[in-house]
Design a protein around this motif. Structure first.
Motif, PDB file in Angstrom:
ATOM      1  N   THR A   6      13.404  18.893 -22.533  1.00  0.00           N
ATOM      2  CA  THR A   6      13.552  17.848 -21.174  1.00  0.00           C
ATOM      3  C   THR A   6      12.209  17.329 -20.364  1.00  0.00           C
ATOM      4  OG1 THR A   6      15.157  19.483 -20.532  1.00  0.00           O
ATOM      5  CG2 THR A   6      14.236  18.501 -18.845  1.00  0.00           C
ATOM      6  N   ALA A   7      10.834  18.226 -21.057  1.00  0.00           N
ATOM      7  CA  ALA A   7       9.413  17.804 -20.799  1.00  0.00           C
ATOM      8  C   ALA A   7       9.508  16.796 -21.115  1.00  0.00           C
ATOM      9  CB  ALA A   7       8.292  19.078 -21.147  1.00  0.00           C
ATOM     10  N   TRP A   8      10.011  16.403 -22.887  1.00  0.00           N
ATOM     11  CA  TRP A   8       9.725  14.621 -23.073  1.00  0.00           C
ATOM     12  C   TRP A   8      10.184  14.057 -21.892  1.00  0.00           C
ATOM     13  CZ3 TRP A   8      10.621  16.729 -28.763  1.00  0.00           C
ATOM     14  CH2 TRP A   8       9.680  17.609 -29.152  1.00  0.00           C
ATOM     15  N   ARG A   9      11.289  14.303 -22.025  1.00  0.00           N
ATOM     16  CA  ARG A   9      12.107  12.540 -20.668  1.00  0.00           C
ATOM     17  C   ARG A   9      11.260  12.701 -19.614  1.00  0.00           C
ATOM     18  NH1 ARG A   9      17.665  15.533 -22.922  1.00  0.00           N
ATOM     19  NH2 ARG A   9      17.799  15.416 -25.003  1.00  0.00           N
ATOM     20  N   VAL A  10      11.289  14.080 -18.755  1.00  0.00           N
ATOM     21  CA  VAL A  10      10.245  13.771 -17.678  1.00  0.00           C
ATOM     22  C   VAL A  10       9.051  13.130 -18.127  1.00  0.00           C
ATOM     23  CG1 VAL A  10       8.891  15.024 -15.907  1.00  0.00           C
ATOM     24  CG2 VAL A  10      11.190  15.561 -16.105  1.00  0.00           C
ATOM     25  N   ARG A  11       8.385  13.256 -19.065  1.00  0.00           N
ATOM     26  CA  ARG A  11       7.597  12.328 -19.199  1.00  0.00           C
ATOM     27  C   ARG A  11       6.912  11.271 -19.527  1.00  0.00           C
ATOM     28  NH1 ARG A  11       3.446  14.002 -24.658  1.00  0.00           N
ATOM     29  NH2 ARG A  11       3.402  16.513 -23.142  1.00  0.00           N
ATOM     30  N   SER A  12       8.528  10.227 -20.046  1.00  0.00           N
ATOM     31  CA  SER A  12       8.515   9.376 -20.246  1.00  0.00           C
ATOM     32  C   SER A  12       9.102   8.101 -19.050  1.00  0.00           C
ATOM     33  CB  SER A  12      10.063   9.046 -21.101  1.00  0.00           C
ATOM     34  OG  SER A  12      10.721   7.069 -20.951  1.00  0.00           O
ATOM     35  N   ILE A  13       9.319   9.551 -18.138  1.00  0.00           N
ATOM     36  CA  ILE A  13       9.856   9.152 -16.824  1.00  0.00           C
ATOM     37  C   ILE A  13       8.194   8.538 -15.916  1.00  0.00           C
ATOM     38  CG2 ILE A  13      10.761   8.783 -14.073  1.00  0.00           C
ATOM     39  CD1 ILE A  13      13.111  10.225 -15.471  1.00  0.00           C
ATOM     40  N   ALA A  14       7.450   9.367 -16.079  1.00  0.00           N
ATOM     41  CA  ALA A  14       6.682   9.957 -15.731  1.00  0.00           C
ATOM     42  C   ALA A  14       5.149   8.850 -16.005  1.00  0.00           C
ATOM     43  CB  ALA A  14       5.043  11.003 -15.812  1.00  0.00           C
ATOM     44  N   LEU A  15       5.112   7.722 -17.630  1.00  0.00           N
ATOM     45  CA  LEU A  15       4.834   7.448 -18.368  1.00  0.00           C
ATOM     46  C   LEU A  15       4.310   6.110 -17.474  1.00  0.00           C
ATOM     47  CD1 LEU A  15       4.647   8.504 -21.516  1.00  0.00           C
ATOM     48  CD2 LEU A  15       2.653   8.105 -20.550  1.00  0.00           C
ATOM     49  N   ALA A  16       6.298   5.299 -17.432  1.00  0.00           N
ATOM     50  CA  ALA A  16       6.217   4.228 -16.632  1.00  0.00           C
ATOM     51  C   ALA A  16       5.902   4.112 -15.234  1.00  0.00           C
ATOM     52  CB  ALA A  16       8.185   4.380 -16.325  1.00  0.00           C
ATOM     53  N   GLN A  17       5.656   5.324 -14.423  1.00  0.00           N
ATOM     54  CA  GLN A  17       5.060   5.405 -13.552  1.00  0.00           C
ATOM     55  C   GLN A  17       3.083   4.842 -13.542  1.00  0.00           C
ATOM     56  OE1 GLN A  17       6.210   5.346  -9.802  1.00  0.00           O
ATOM     57  NE2 GLN A  17       8.972   6.017 -11.188  1.00  0.00           N
ATOM     58  N   VAL A  51       0.693  -0.708  -0.231  1.00  0.00           N
ATOM     59  CA  VAL A  51      -0.274  -0.022  -0.252  1.00  0.00           C
ATOM     60  C   VAL A  51       1.505   1.383  -0.198  1.00  0.00           C
ATOM     61  CG1 VAL A  51      -1.751   1.683   1.284  1.00  0.00           C
ATOM     62  CG2 VAL A  51      -2.293  -0.978   1.295  1.00  0.00           C
ATOM     63  N   LEU A  52       2.015   1.319   0.666  1.00  0.00           N
ATOM     64  CA  LEU A  52       3.109   2.464   1.352  1.00  0.00           C
ATOM     65  C   LEU A  52       3.868   2.893  -0.845  1.00  0.00           C
ATOM     66  CD1 LEU A  52       4.968   4.757   2.548  1.00  0.00           C
ATOM     67  CD2 LEU A  52       6.222   2.643   3.626  1.00  0.00           C
ATOM     68  N   LEU A  53       3.976   1.385  -0.964  1.00  0.00           N
ATOM     69  CA  LEU A  53       4.535   1.635  -2.095  1.00  0.00           C
ATOM     70  C   LEU A  53       3.489   2.193  -3.367  1.00  0.00           C
ATOM     71  CD1 LEU A  53       7.173  -1.203  -2.473  1.00  0.00           C
ATOM     72  CD2 LEU A  53       7.756   0.752  -2.216  1.00  0.00           C
ATOM     73  N   ARG A  54       2.302   1.951  -3.346  1.00  0.00           N
ATOM     74  CA  ARG A  54       1.417   2.178  -4.796  1.00  0.00           C
ATOM     75  C   ARG A  54       1.152   3.345  -4.107  1.00  0.00           C
ATOM     76  NH1 ARG A  54      -1.292  -1.870  -7.156  1.00  0.00           N
ATOM     77  NH2 ARG A  54      -1.021  -3.532  -5.640  1.00  0.00           N
ATOM     78  N   GLU A  55       1.080   3.852  -2.502  1.00  0.00           N
ATOM     79  CA  GLU A  55       0.723   5.444  -2.965  1.00  0.00           C
ATOM     80  C   GLU A  55       2.196   6.492  -3.164  1.00  0.00           C
ATOM     81  OE1 GLU A  55      -0.472   8.683  -0.862  1.00  0.00           O
ATOM     82  OE2 GLU A  55      -1.789   7.386  -1.950  1.00  0.00           O
ATOM     83  N   VAL A  56       3.417   5.869  -3.373  1.00  0.00           N
ATOM     84  CA  VAL A  56       4.504   6.734  -3.243  1.00  0.00           C
ATOM     85  C   VAL A  56       4.626   6.282  -4.906  1.00  0.00           C
ATOM     86  CG1 VAL A  56       7.370   6.749  -4.122  1.00  0.00           C
ATOM     87  CG2 VAL A  56       5.929   5.692  -1.501  1.00  0.00           C
ATOM     88  N   HIS A  57       4.314   5.302  -5.570  1.00  0.00           N
ATOM     89  CA  HIS A  57       4.508   5.766  -7.073  1.00  0.00           C
ATOM     90  C   HIS A  57       3.072   6.188  -7.055  1.00  0.00           C
ATOM     91  CE1 HIS A  57       7.518   2.218  -7.835  1.00  0.00           C
ATOM     92  NE2 HIS A  57       6.583   1.763  -6.902  1.00  0.00           N
ATOM     93  N   HIS A  58       2.095   6.340  -6.739  1.00  0.00           N
ATOM     94  CA  HIS A  58       0.570   7.302  -7.485  1.00  0.00           C
ATOM     95  C   HIS A  58       1.614   8.992  -7.259  1.00  0.00           C
ATOM     96  CE1 HIS A  58      -2.929   8.732  -7.584  1.00  0.00           C
ATOM     97  NE2 HIS A  58      -2.619   9.931  -7.442  1.00  0.00           N
ATOM     98  N   ARG A  59       2.337   9.502  -5.953  1.00  0.00           N
ATOM     99  CA  ARG A  59       3.202  10.841  -5.938  1.00  0.00           C
ATOM    100  C   ARG A  59       3.930  10.978  -6.800  1.00  0.00           C
ATOM    101  NH1 ARG A  59       2.207  12.235   0.245  1.00  0.00           N
ATOM    102  NH2 ARG A  59       0.413  11.561   0.671  1.00  0.00           N
ATOM    103  N   VAL A  60       4.453   9.971  -7.055  1.00  0.00           N
ATOM    104  CA  VAL A  60       5.565  10.365  -8.026  1.00  0.00           C
ATOM    105  C   VAL A  60       5.311  10.582  -9.439  1.00  0.00           C
ATOM    106  CG1 VAL A  60       7.728   9.201  -9.511  1.00  0.00           C
ATOM    107  CG2 VAL A  60       7.640   9.099  -6.153  1.00  0.00           C
ATOM    108  N   ARG A  61       4.552   9.580  -9.514  1.00  0.00           N
ATOM    109  CA  ARG A  61       3.697  10.048 -10.874  1.00  0.00           C
ATOM    110  C   ARG A  61       3.442  11.405 -11.424  1.00  0.00           C
ATOM    111  NH1 ARG A  61      -1.889   6.985 -12.335  1.00  0.00           N
ATOM    112  NH2 ARG A  61      -2.173   8.449 -10.736  1.00  0.00           N
ATOM    113  N   ASN A  62       2.189  11.527 -10.265  1.00  0.00           N
ATOM    114  CA  ASN A  62       1.461  12.916 -10.296  1.00  0.00           C
ATOM    115  C   ASN A  62       2.782  14.483 -10.063  1.00  0.00           C
ATOM    116  OD1 ASN A  62      -0.782  11.415 -10.210  1.00  0.00           O
ATOM    117  ND2 ASN A  62      -1.297  11.885  -7.648  1.00  0.00           N
ATOM    118  N   ASN A  63       3.943  14.439  -9.443  1.00  0.00           N
ATOM    119  CA  ASN A  63       5.048  14.545  -9.155  1.00  0.00           C
ATOM    120  C   ASN A  63       5.254  15.539 -11.014  1.00  0.00           C
ATOM    121  OD1 ASN A  63       4.521  15.967  -6.629  1.00  0.00           O
ATOM    122  ND2 ASN A  63       5.463  14.211  -6.210  1.00  0.00           N
TER     123      ASN A  63
END
Length: 326
Positions: A172-183, A133-145
């Motif tokens: 740079t925005a595209w690179r950040v978006r790439s990480i967000a898509l993984a999350q 549950v904690l890890l899901r919340e962390v990944h959720h917040r990382v994705r949103n950030n």
């Protein structure tokens, strides 16, 4: 039963009753003919009530069919098994047990039945569930950030006056978006460690395709379970090569097609191919283009992902990323 056999049975029961685990034994008919003292203390039932298949009355209804199927299938195949299931304790509470069973043989080597041992893993499972549950919340917040940072960079890029600064901010925005898509893939898959690399690649292509209309994108990707620590650098490599095609393969208003394939071989290797029918590259030697930030990133990310990256000109440009088995 001979005196030696009686003495052996007595010794077995003495050891089993003083073992720190719950122990059961079954005969050739699959029916249980013994439970040790810790088992009976756990269940709060008598030996007579548990014998045969009486023990199964305490298995949680949701686990019963799976439990019986694993037990009978393993028994018929004479195979060891490990299975978790919930068993009712003497106070009426269901507790998670981890049951390990294995066949045993008589002195002459003939199959005689099964021995099994169980440990209570309820507290351990609860701790893992809490961690999940904690890890899901962390990944959720990382994705949103990540999505927020990407949006801010794109906003800054649209307001930048200098073309070079605007281009760098957008990249740079595209690179950040790439990480967000993984999350985001982790969130959608309900996992905190693995993503579907095929779905991840598709989402990257959709994100890039939304940026323009004159270039067509084709994707053919297998479902490939992939760990997050390998998926992120791989996704960033794909992102860099896709955006590179957008910038260099089709100069001016030239239209064209970019095709991406992701395949897992029989040996476990994963191959991602990114090809276009554009103007091609003046050089296919990666070191010759080392001054480009994008290709420096590709080289470093390739090392991080353990990937071999090759490029060739053939009616356009084709990059091939080969990743070793997990």
């Amino acid at each position: 039963m001979s005196k030696a056999d009686r003495d052996g049975e007595h010794q077995f029961r003495l050891l089993a009753d003083n073992a720190p685990v719950m122990i059961w034994r079954s005969d050739l008919t699959k029916a249980c003919d013994y439970f040790n003292k810790p088992w009976l203390e756990f269940s709060g039932r008598t030996m007579e009530e548990e014998l045969g298949f009486g023990w199964a009355e305490g298995v949680h209804p949701e686990d019963y069919d799976r439990c019986v199927q694993i037990y009978t299938t393993s028994f018929d195949k004479r195979e060891c098994f490990t299975m978790p299931y919930r068993l009712r304790r003497h106070d009426g509470q269901y507790r998670w047990l981890l049951d390990n069973g294995r066949p045993y043989h008589d002195a002459d080597g003939s199959f005689a039945g099964y021995f099994g041992s169980c440990i209570d893993i309820t507290d351990m499972k609860q701790a893992l569930d809490d961690k999940d549950v904690l890890l899901r919340e962390v990944h959720h917040r990382v994705r949103n950030n990540m999505q927020l940072i990407s949006s801010l960079l794109e906003m800054q890029a649209s307001n930048a006056q200098a073309p070079e600064a605007r281009s760098k901010l957008q990249e740079t925005a595209w690179r950040v978006r790439s990480i967000a898509l993984a999350q985001e893939q982790l969130h959608e898959a309900g996992s905190f460690s693995n993503v579907d690399l095929g779905a991840y690649v598709r989402s990257l292509i959709l994100a890039v395709a939304d940026m323009q209309e004159r270039i067509a994108f084709e994707v053919d990707a297998d479902p490939i379970p992939f760990s997050l620590d390998r998926a992120v650098p791989t996704g960033l490599i794909v992102n860099e090569l896709l955006t590179n095609s957008l910038k260099h393969a089709f100069p001016g208003d030239k239209a064209g097609t970019v095709r991406v394939e992701a395949r897992r071989g029989d040996d476990g290797t994963v191959t991602i191919t990114i090809s276009d029918d554009g103007v091609g590259l003046p050089s296919t030697d990666l070191p010759d283009r080392a001054r480009s930030l994008g290709y420096r990133l590709v080289k470093r990310l390739g090392i991080q992902a353990g990937a071999q990256i090759s490029v060739e000109n053939d009616c356009g440009t084709r990059h091939r990323i080969v990743l070793p088995p997990a």
